[in-house]
Design an enzyme around this catalytic site. Structure first.
Site, PDB file in Angstrom:
ATOM      1  N   HIS A 181      11.073  19.207 -35.596  1.00  0.00           N
ATOM      2  CA  HIS A 181      12.326  19.705 -36.554  1.00  0.00           C
ATOM      3  C   HIS A 181      13.465  18.929 -36.343  1.00  0.00           C
ATOM      4  CE1 HIS A 181       9.603  23.248 -37.650  1.00  0.00           C
ATOM      5  NE2 HIS A 181       8.927  23.150 -36.407  1.00  0.00           N
TER       6      HIS A 181
ATOM      7  N   LYS B 196      29.302  18.495  -6.582  1.00  0.00           N
ATOM      8  CA  LYS B 196      28.424  19.602  -6.244  1.00  0.00           C
ATOM      9  C   LYS B 196      29.614  20.812  -6.309  1.00  0.00           C
ATOM     10  CE  LYS B 196      24.435  20.743  -4.675  1.00  0.00           C
ATOM     11  NZ  LYS B 196      23.438  20.520  -5.292  1.00  0.00           N
TER      12      LYS B 196
ATOM     13  N   ARG C  30      31.384  16.986  -2.638  1.00  0.00           N
ATOM     14  CA  ARG C  30      32.114  17.887  -3.563  1.00  0.00           C
ATOM     15  C   ARG C  30      33.110  17.135  -4.427  1.00  0.00           C
ATOM     16  NH1 ARG C  30      31.624  23.732  -2.881  1.00  0.00           N
ATOM     17  NH2 ARG C  30      29.786  23.557  -1.353  1.00  0.00           N
TER      18      ARG C  30
ATOM     19  N   CYS D 226      36.193  19.129  -5.165  1.00  0.00           N
ATOM     20  CA  CYS D 226      37.168  18.990  -4.332  1.00  0.00           C
ATOM     21  C   CYS D 226      37.022  19.827  -3.168  1.00  0.00           C
ATOM     22  CB  CYS D 226      38.602  19.524  -4.815  1.00  0.00           C
ATOM     23  SG  CYS D 226      38.984  18.791  -6.235  1.00  0.00           S
TER      24      CYS D 226
ATOM     25  N   GLU E  55      21.887  13.118 -15.344  1.00  0.00           N
ATOM     26  CA  GLU E  55      22.936  13.125 -14.602  1.00  0.00           C
ATOM     27  C   GLU E  55      23.020  11.967 -13.419  1.00  0.00           C
ATOM     28  OE1 GLU E  55      23.329  16.822 -12.612  1.00  0.00           O
ATOM     29  OE2 GLU E  55      21.082  16.900 -12.041  1.00  0.00           O
TER      30      GLU E  55
ATOM     31  N   GLU F 250      15.278  20.818 -17.546  1.00  0.00           N
ATOM     32  CA  GLU F 250      15.670  20.227 -16.164  1.00  0.00           C
ATOM     33  C   GLU F 250      15.312  18.626 -15.995  1.00  0.00           C
ATOM     34  OE1 GLU F 250      17.455  21.233 -14.030  1.00  0.00           O
ATOM     35  OE2 GLU F 250      16.775  20.332 -12.390  1.00  0.00           O
TER      36      GLU F 250
ATOM     37  N   ASN G 223      42.667  23.359  -4.151  1.00  0.00           N
ATOM     38  CA  ASN G 223      41.592  23.344  -5.054  1.00  0.00           C
ATOM     39  C   ASN G 223      41.701  24.374  -5.973  1.00  0.00           C
ATOM     40  OD1 ASN G 223      40.165  21.543  -3.364  1.00  0.00           O
ATOM     41  ND2 ASN G 223      38.480  22.898  -2.915  1.00  0.00           N
ATOM     42  N   GLY G 224      41.338  24.221  -7.142  1.00  0.00           N
ATOM     43  CA  GLY G 224      41.387  24.926  -8.450  1.00  0.00           C
ATOM     44  C   GLY G 224      42.361  24.698  -9.440  1.00  0.00           C
TER      45      GLY G 224
ATOM     46  N   LYS H  79      17.847  16.277 -15.170  1.00  0.00           N
ATOM     47  CA  LYS H  79      18.154  15.129 -13.903  1.00  0.00           C
ATOM     48  C   LYS H  79      18.309  13.897 -14.272  1.00  0.00           C
ATOM     49  CE  LYS H  79      18.476  17.421 -11.453  1.00  0.00           C
ATOM     50  NZ  LYS H  79      18.851  18.785 -11.196  1.00  0.00           N
TER      51      LYS H  79
ATOM     52  N   TRP I 251      38.240  15.866  -6.730  1.00  0.00           N
ATOM     53  CA  TRP I 251      37.550  15.654  -8.271  1.00  0.00           C
ATOM     54  C   TRP I 251      38.444  15.936  -9.228  1.00  0.00           C
ATOM     55  CZ3 TRP I 251      36.437  18.525 -12.397  1.00  0.00           C
ATOM     56  CH2 TRP I 251      35.235  18.120 -13.333  1.00  0.00           C
TER      57      TRP I 251
HETATM   58  C1  F6R Z   1      22.465  19.846 -11.912  1.00  0.00           C
HETATM   59  C2  F6R Z   1      23.383  20.736 -11.083  1.00  0.00           C
HETATM   60  C3  F6R Z   1      24.167  21.769 -11.708  1.00  0.00           C
HETATM   61  C4  F6R Z   1      24.141  23.159 -11.014  1.00  0.00           C
HETATM   62  C5  F6R Z   1      25.276  24.063 -11.689  1.00  0.00           C
HETATM   63  C6  F6R Z   1      25.459  25.275 -10.921  1.00  0.00           C
HETATM   64  O1  F6R Z   1      21.721  19.234 -11.038  1.00  0.00           O
HETATM   65  O2  F6R Z   1      23.218  20.816  -9.823  1.00  0.00           O
HETATM   66  O3  F6R Z   1      23.960  22.040 -12.985  1.00  0.00           O
HETATM   67  O4  F6R Z   1      22.971  23.772 -11.123  1.00  0.00           O
HETATM   68  O5  F6R Z   1      26.582  23.459 -11.335  1.00  0.00           O
HETATM   69  O6  F6R Z   1      25.715  25.279  -9.637  1.00  0.00           O
HETATM   70  P1  F6R Z   1      25.139  26.415  -8.832  1.00  0.00           P
HETATM   71  O7  F6R Z   1      23.694  26.833  -8.662  1.00  0.00           O
HETATM   72  O8  F6R Z   1      25.596  26.138  -7.533  1.00  0.00           O
HETATM   73  O9  F6R Z   1      25.876  27.775  -9.303  1.00  0.00           O
END
Ligand code: F6R
Length: 616
Positions: free
Chosen positions: A512, A611, A27, A2, A496, A489, A100-101, A493, A74
């Site tokens: 396993h 994000k 966001r 958000c 997502e 990772e 937000n929150g 990637k 969001w």
């Molecule tokens: C995945 C991604 C998320 C962030 C996670 C932590 O691509 O970006 O998994 O890594 O939400 O975010 P930060 O690093 O901002 O605390």
């Protein structure tokens, strides 16, 4: 997660907020809206979908105005609809708010307010707070002694359980904008004859570089030419103005199609920036300005606990391998969200390190606060100057990777690993790591930007591999030792941004359980490096091939992969052990990016994600 933009000042509220919302769209992008004082009074416009839908609906006068609040959402409470989009306006029309929150006690608030005749249009927690402010506003004396709007916001916030970053307006006070925060970031932008509010500096740097970071429980009262900050309990607070050193072009795509693509290609620069000025003159160690721990104190550390979420948690796993190996300090890694509620017994000489790109992730912040409350020394590895985590930790290391807009983290991940490698080197050199070993590591780190450029030249080849593999719905990522976190990772990637079901495992662990998934339709991405587990990794590849599984092998150039064993090979330059996790990450980023494109996915705005996760 958000985004908020508020504005007071010159006759351009609507257009400034619209620009800000576009910059904040990463966001949250379910819906957006604004309330703006346009001509006769306040007007409210809300749209579901991307900010462009809001833009298409705005008329000329709404782009002007001297006051407004706006939001990109969001969803947390309630589905995606215009009713649930922000701003919310109280049922008596007296108050509009963006939030937000999460207001945890909103049900109780709603019951109370319904009894007082207030009604609700949405399913959100935010509307409850909006009506609560209207309720207090209604009761406040209007005798000119105190600003009743300001008082009503403050009184209402005293009843809130949960988190908030809010911007509020009241049509009776067309010269006043009020903001407040608790657990959700809010920043004041100071311009010439104008003031802004935003949940993120990137939303306002096109207007001003002078900002004030609000702390929890603070309320800001903004006018066109001045502002004042006080606490929810009415104590006045002195504002500290920071200058944001921000390259506004970072928030623009330039020649790229997507921010994720841009950020993958920025890695030679982001890595270079993260190491600049951080190596000793003798070229055998690293150092950091902001640790706030001297070498004697660092030598007394018996254990390091890393805390993070998501991709940053994968960086912590790499840190565990590197610090244990090169500095011989025991390391533990915890999901921040688990640590926070687990009451783990920790030795008093434990150093707690939080890694967070945004510095605002609520789970990481909560875990950091919990560690501080218990008296532990805390450090943050963080990419956002002035973020809450940076401000609240005892010391820290900035990544200097530049702003990361793509929802899928790429350059922040490799920069976090590089900082952890430098930390392993620094701590190692304070202990047993020899001068010669230190020099080798420094040289390996310095070569990184050029080596990453070499890998990026394989973009077309990786795109062609991705094209062949984009049709599968399942995928495994497998790697041993330092490649295990990179396998995790890689899986994150891919899933997502392309919605392919992907899992990462230590390659040997595959036998396993996950081996049951292997078939013609479930390919595996193997991350193979030279060294003691090389032949074991090859044996794991054989096990997959024996079950008709297709294999993409990402390997360092010094690995001798038998001809015909794997279906596709992507090579990265031969390098020191400590930088392998960084170089091996680049192909998995490009692979995921191209698979997602091939499947027609919106790479920068993946489904359900946003994000910076600022709700628990
Ligand atoms: C995945 C991604 C998320 C962030 C996670 C932590 O691509 O970006 O998994 O890594 O939400 O975010 P930060 O690093 O901002 O605390």
């Amino acid at each position: 997660m958000c985004g908020i933009v508020g504005y007071i000042g010159l006759d351009r509220a609507g257009s400034v907020m619209l620009d800000g919302l576009k910059r904040l769209e990463y966001r949250g992008y379910d819906s957006s809206g604004m309330v703006v004082s346009a001509g006769k009074g306040f007007e409210q416009i809300k749209r579901t979908g991307r900010v462009v839908k809001l833009e298409e609906s705005l008329k000329e006068p709404q782009l002007g105005g001297n006051l407004g609040i706006s939001h990109t959402r969001w969803a947390t409470h309630g589905d995606v609809s215009e009713a649930n989009a922000h701003p919310h306006t109280s049922s008596d029309g007296k108050i509009s708010l963006v939030h937000n929150g999460v207001i945890e006690n909103y049900n109780g608030m709603k019951d109370f307010l319904a009894g007082k005749g207030y009604t609700f249009q949405s399913e959100t927690d935010s509307e409850a707070l909006c009506n609560l402010i209207a309720y207090h506003y209604d009761k406040e004396p209007k005798d000119g002694k105190k600003n009743p709007f300001h008082e009503a916001v403050r009184k209402s916030l005293r009843h809130v359980e949960g988190t908030y970053g809010i911007a509020v307006v009241c049509p009776d006070f067309p010269e006043d904008l009020i903001g407040a925060r608790k657990g959700s970031p809010l920043i004041v932008g100071i311009g010439k004859g104008e003031h802004l509010l935003a949940s993120d500096v990137s939303a306002i740097t096109h207007c001003t570089q002078n900002v004030v970071y609000l702390d929890d429980n603070e309320v800001v009262h903004l006018k066109k030419d001045n502002f004042s900050i006080s606490t929810v309990s009415s104590k006045s607070v002195e504002a500290v103005i920071h200058k944001v050193d921000w390259d506004t072009s970072e928030a623009e795509l330039g020649d790229y199609d997507h921010f994720m693509q841009k950020e993958i290609f920025e890695q030679p620069t982001s890595l270079e920036n993260g190491m600049r000025g951080r190596f000793s003159d003798d070229g055998s160690t690293a150092f950091f300005g902001g640790l706030n721990l001297n070498p004697q104190e660092l030598c007394q550390i018996d254990r390091i606990l890393f805390l993070a979420c998501g991709t940053a948690w994968h960086s912590c796993l790499v840190a565990e391998y590197l610090i244990e190996r090169f500095a011989r300090i025991p390391v533990e890694v915890e999901y921040a969200s688990e640590f926070r509620y687990r009451n783990a017994p920790l030795d008093k000489n434990t150093l707690v390190v939080a890694i967070s790109q945004s510095g605002e992730t609520i789970d990481t912040l909560g875990a950091l606060r919990e560690a501080k409350r218990k008296g532990f020394r805390t450090l943050a590895i963080n990419n956002s100057v002035g973020s809450t985590i940076a401000r609240e930790s005892d010391g820290g290391i900035y990544q200097h990777a530049g702003s990361e807009i793509g929802v899928a983290s790429t350059k922040a991940f490799t920069s976090q690993i590089m900082i952890c490698a430098m930390l392993a080197l620094y701590l190692g050199r304070l202990r047993d790591l020899s001068y010669g070993d230190g020099v080798q590591i420094v040289n390996a780190l310095k070569k990184l930007p050029e080596q990453v450029k070499e890998i990026l030249k394989q973009n077309d080849k990786i795109a062609a591999v991705a094209k062949k593999f984009a049709k599968y719905e399942d995928c495994l990522f497998l790697g041993r030792q330092l490649m295990f976190p990179i396998a995790l990772e890689g899986a994150l990637k891919l899933k997502e941004i392309s919605y392919i079901h992907a899992e990462g495992y230590p390659a040997a662990e595959m036998k396993h359980g996950p081996i049951a998934l292997i078939c013609e339709d479930c390919p595996s991405v193997f991350l193979v490096t030279s060294g003691e587990t090389f032949s074991k990794s090859l044996a794991n590849v054989q096990e997959v091939k024996a079950r008709k599984g297709k294999v993409i092998c990402i390997a360092t150039e010094d690995c001798d992969i038998p001809d015909g064993l794997v279906d596709e090979t992507i090579l990265v330059p031969e390098c020191h052990e400590i930088v392998k996790p960084i170089l091996m990450s680049i192909p998995i980023q490009l692979f995921s990016y191209h698979v997602a494109l091939e499947r027609g996915c919106d790479v920068d705005k993946p489904r359900n994600l946003a994000k910076s996760v600022t709700v628990e």
